[in-house]
Design an enzyme around this catalytic site. Structure first.
Site, short mmCIF file in Angstrom:
data_model
loop_
_atom_site.label_atom_id
_atom_site.label_comp_id
_atom_site.label_asym_id
_atom_site.label_seq_id
_atom_site.Cartn_x
_atom_site.Cartn_y
_atom_site.Cartn_z
N GLY A 81 -20.41 6.65 2.81
CA GLY A 81 -19.52 7.00 1.71
C GLY A 81 -20.34 7.18 0.45
O GLY A 81 -21.43 6.60 0.30
N GLY A 137 -18.26 7.71 -2.62
CA GLY A 137 -17.17 7.77 -3.60
C GLY A 137 -17.29 6.59 -4.55
O GLY A 137 -18.37 6.01 -4.73
N ASN A 138 -16.16 6.22 -5.12
CA ASN A 138 -16.17 5.19 -6.16
C ASN A 138 -16.79 3.86 -5.70
O ASN A 138 -17.57 3.25 -6.43
CB ASN A 138 -14.74 4.99 -6.68
CG ASN A 138 -14.67 3.94 -7.76
OD1 ASN A 138 -14.19 2.84 -7.53
ND2 ASN A 138 -15.19 4.26 -8.92
N LYS A 196 0.85 -1.19 0.00
CA LYS A 196 0.00 0.00 0.00
C LYS A 196 0.88 1.23 0.00
O LYS A 196 2.01 1.19 0.50
CB LYS A 196 -0.89 0.03 1.25
CG LYS A 196 -2.11 0.90 1.09
CD LYS A 196 -3.19 0.16 0.31
CE LYS A 196 -4.48 0.92 0.22
NZ LYS A 196 -5.59 0.02 -0.15
N1 GLU Z 1 -7.22 0.19 -3.49
C1 GLU Z 1 -7.98 -0.98 -3.73
C2 GLU Z 1 -8.05 -1.84 -2.48
O1 GLU Z 1 -7.93 -1.39 -1.37
C3 GLU Z 1 -7.50 -1.74 -4.97
C4 GLU Z 1 -6.06 -2.12 -4.94
C5 GLU Z 1 -5.56 -2.61 -6.28
O2 GLU Z 1 -6.30 -2.62 -7.22
O3 GLU Z 1 -4.37 -2.96 -6.33
O4 GLU Z 1 -8.31 -3.01 -2.56
#
Ligand code: GLU
Length: 428
Positions: free
Chosen positions: A219, A221-222, A107
C-alpha cells in the site's frame, strides 16, 4: 489486491468464535457479538455530470454500541459488499475497546470507483449517503470517518449535508474533517504513525534496534505513507512498497535494495496512492509482481492496503528473515495464513491494535470538536503515543503471561471489555 471470493465477515466471526471459547462466553453474549446490532443498506441516486441518473449502493453497519456511540469509517470501493462492511464494523468494536476509548464499532461503504468519478459526482454520493442514514447517525449515535478512498473533503461534504438537514452546527458528527473546519491536527498522520508506535514497542521487546532493520510495505495510501515516514525517521529502511496500478488493473511491488526515497516516491504518487510506473522505472526501482512485497528479505512486513492479502496461497512466500508483521490494514491476513504465521513464530501486531491510531485520533478530534478548542499537533501526537503504547503493552503482557498469540491476546482484552459493557447494561 482484489477481494476475490473471500468472505471477510466469516473471517471476523471465526476470529470471534475462537476467543469466545477462551473467554467462556455464554450463548446470549456470543449471539449478540457475532452479529451487528443494526444494518442499513440503501440506494444513493446521483445525477451524473452527463445528465444521466445512476444509482449507487450504500451501507452503514452498527456492530455494537455498548461502550459508546458507534465509530468507524466509510469506504468507497468498487468491490464493497455488505459482508465486508459487517466485518469492518465488527473490527471497529474490538479496535475501540482494545485502546480503551469510549466508542462502539460501525462501518460504512459505497460501491463506487472514485477514480472514475468527478469531484461533483463524489460530492453528490457523500450528500446522498448522509440523506439516507441521517436519522440513524449523529454525534451521540454513530460517528463516521474517512477510510479507503475517502478524504477530509468527503467528510466535510457529509458534515455540511448533516448540518443542513438537522439545522445546527454539529462538528462532532464526523471526524477526519479538514484542519480549520473542525479537524484535528495529526489526524492524517495518526493511523500510519500509530502502526509505527506499535512496531517500535515490538522491536524493543525483540531486542532489535530500528536502525538495524528493514521493512517492506503493501500500500502507499494514507496509512502506508505515514508509516513509512515515521519508520524512516526512527532509522529504519524501507526497501519495497507495493500498490495498485489503476491503468493495468493489477498491483506491482516497487523495490530498491538501497532503500526507497520516500519524498521522491511521494512526488510520483496520485491521491489514491497509485505510483507512476514509468517514472518509478526511471528512478531505478525494480518493478515486480504485486505479491512480491511479502517475499522480500526484510525484518518487518507492513500490509497497509486492503483485507485478504496474506492468504493460504502466498503465505509460504514470506521470507525467513521476517520477524514482525504489523497489520496496518484491516483484516489483511486470512485465518489459514495466520495459522502458518503463528506456527512459524513470526511476531504479529494484529490489525485492530496496530491500526487503532486513526480512530484514537478521531476520538481526540471529537473531544476537541465538542469543546470547540483545538490542541497543538505535538499534544495530539503525544496523547496518541501514550494511548497506543499502553494498549500495546497491555496486549503483549497478556500474551506473555498466558502464552497467547498476540492476535488472541488482543481479542481477549477487547471482547472481554465489550462483553462486560453488555452485561453491565443488562443486555445479556
Ligand atoms: N477508518 C479508520 C479505521 O479503520 C478510522 C475510523 C475512525 O476514525 O472512526 O480504523
Amino acid at each position: 489486491m482484489t477481494a476475490k471470493s473471500f468472505n471477510a465477515f466469516a473471517m471476523a466471526q471465526a476470529q470471534f468464535d475462537k476467543v469466545a471459547g477462551v473467554l467462556d462466553l455464554d450463548e446470549a453474549t456470543r449471539e449478540l457479538l457475532r452479529y451487528p446490532l443494526r444494518e442499513f443498506s440503501f440506494a444513493i441516486p446521483v445525477r451524473m455530470d452527463d445528465g444521466r441518473a445512476r444509482v449507487f449502493r450504500g451501507f452503514r453497519v452498527q456492530h455494537n454500541d455498548a461502550r459508546g456511540p458507534g465509530k468507524g469509517g466509510i469506504r468507497f470501493h468498487p468491490h464493497e459488499t455488505i459482508d465486508t462492511v459487517r466485518a469492518l464494523a465488527t473490527w471497529m468494536t474490538w479496535k475501540c475497546a482494545v485502546v480503551e476509548i469510549p466508542l462502539g464499532g460501525s462501518k460504512g461503504g459505497v460501491v463506487c470507483e472514485p477514480h472514475n468519478l468527478s469531484t461533483r459526482e463524489q460530492e453528490q454520493i457523500c450528500r446522498g449517503w448522509v440523506r439516507q442514514v441521517v436519522r440513524n447517525v449523529g454525534p451521540v449515535l454513530d460517528v463516521p470517518a474517512p477510510d479507503v478512498m475517502t478524504s477530509a473533503q468527503h467528510m466535510l461534504w457529509m458534515l455540511d449535508e448533516f448540518e443542513t438537514i438537522t439545522g445546527g452546527k454539529y462538528p462532532g458528527f464526523i471526524t477526519g474533517k479538514p484542519v480549520g473546519m473542525g479537524g484535528s491536527l495529526g489526524r492524517t498522520e495518526a493511523t500510519g504513525f500509530g502502526v509505527v508506535f506499535t512496531v517500535r514497542e515490538a522491536l524493543k521487546e525483540l531486542n532489535l534496534k530500528p536502525e538495524n532493520t528493514t521493512a517492506s510495505v503493501q500500500g502507499f495510501g494514507n496509512v502506508a505513507q505515514y508509516a513509512v515516514r515515521l519508520y524512516e525517521q526512527m532509522g529504519g529502511k524501507v526497501t519495497c512498497v507495493a500498490c495498485w496500478d489503476q491503468q493495468d488493473q493489477q498491483a506491482y511491488s516497487y523495490c530498491r535494495r538501497d532503500g526507497i526515497d520516500f519524498d521522491q516516491l511521494l512526488g510520483i504518487t496520485d491521491r489514491f496512492g497509485g505510483i507512476d510506473k514509468t517514472k518509478a522505472k526511471q528512478l531505478g526501482y525494480e518493478i515486480l509482481p504485486g505479491d512480491d512485497w511479502l517475499a522480500q528479505d526484510v525484518d518487518i512486513l507492513i500490509p497497509a492496503a486492503l483485507e485478504n492479502q496474506i492468504t493460504g496461497e502466498n503465505v509460504g512466500r514470506i521470507n525467513k528473515r521476517v520477524k514482525i508483521i504489523a497489520e496496518g490494514a484491516n483484516g489483511p491476513t486470512t485465518p489459514e495464513a495466520d495459522h502458518v504465521i503463528h506456527e512459524r513464530g513470526i511476531f504479529v501486531i494484529p490489525d485492530f491494535l496496530a491500526n487503532a491510531g486513526g480512530v484514537t485520533c478521531s476520538y481526540f478530534e471529537q473531544v476537541q470538536s465538542n469543546m470547540n478548542y483545538y490542541w497543538e499537533k505535538d499534544e495530539v501526537l503525544g496523547k496518541l503515543d501514550v494511548k497506543m503504547t499502553s494498549a500495546y503493552i497491555a496486549v503483549s503482557e497478556l500474551a506473555r503471561k498466558r502464552n497467547l498469540y498476540m492476535r488472541d491476546a488482543a481479542y481477549v482484552i477487547a471482547i472481554g471489555r465489550v462483553a462486560q459493557a453488555c452485561r453491565d447494561r443488562g443486555w445479556v
